[in-house]
Write a protein that holds these residues in place. Sequence first.
Motif, short mmCIF file in Angstrom:
data_model
loop_
_atom_site.label_atom_id
_atom_site.label_comp_id
_atom_site.label_asym_id
_atom_site.label_seq_id
_atom_site.Cartn_x
_atom_site.Cartn_y
_atom_site.Cartn_z
N THR A 46 0.85 -1.36 -0.22
CA THR A 46 0.00 -0.09 -0.09
C THR A 46 0.93 1.34 -0.05
OG1 THR A 46 -1.63 -1.20 1.21
CG2 THR A 46 -1.83 1.24 1.28
N PHE A 49 2.47 1.64 -3.56
CA PHE A 49 1.45 1.90 -4.56
C PHE A 49 0.70 3.30 -4.50
CE2 PHE A 49 1.68 -2.75 -5.62
CZ PHE A 49 2.33 -2.61 -6.73
N TRP A 92 -2.21 -1.22 -7.60
CA TRP A 92 -2.54 -1.36 -6.25
C TRP A 92 -3.60 -2.39 -5.97
CZ3 TRP A 92 -6.10 1.63 -2.63
CH2 TRP A 92 -5.90 1.35 -1.30
#
Length: 201
Positions: A46, A49, A92
């Motif tokens: 996380t 991205f 993502w």
Amino acid sequence: MNRFYNIVSVVLMPLFMPLFGIVFLFQLKEFSYLPALFKGVTIGGTVLFTVIFPLLPILLMMKKGSIDDFFISKKEQRVFPYLFSFLAYVFWTYFFWRTLQMPSYVVALAGGSALSVLILMAVNVKWKISAHMTGIGGLVGTVCGLCYRLAHNPVALILLLVFLSVLLGLSRVELKAHTPAQVLAGFTVGFLSVFLCCILI
């Protein structure tokens, strides 16, 4: 007072909102049992991205003088950073779907975030709406969507997020970065994109 508003704008930057959402996800009992390694990979992906990749073009363009300030105040300068952010959010989403094999409604949270960036980019051609408010709107949509799907009712947390949203909106208006209409539009785009994707998929 402007210094305080600037601090609020930095702490609640759009780049941090997906990370806050994932941290909330792992506080829920349905996901708290997951191994620490899985949580670490999820959080690391996380950050990669949604923080590092979207931040890179901004820093590079600032260095080259293509962007005047960190918040990209001029809408004409936002096109490439928004496009890069959209692509990063798409990857993502794919990371959540194929690599982590998250439940569909969690993948939808990431997809809704990508959708909000796409809408932001499209609207930005004619009108500069608030990316800050789109980000925090997406966070509120994440919390509300997850709580709807999993039958939780964290009233205190939702009230806190509403308060922070109002504070951030006020900060953006007081700093003359956006009008009240642009702030409201940004929050609406972020909230609806993420919330509706989460509850409908």
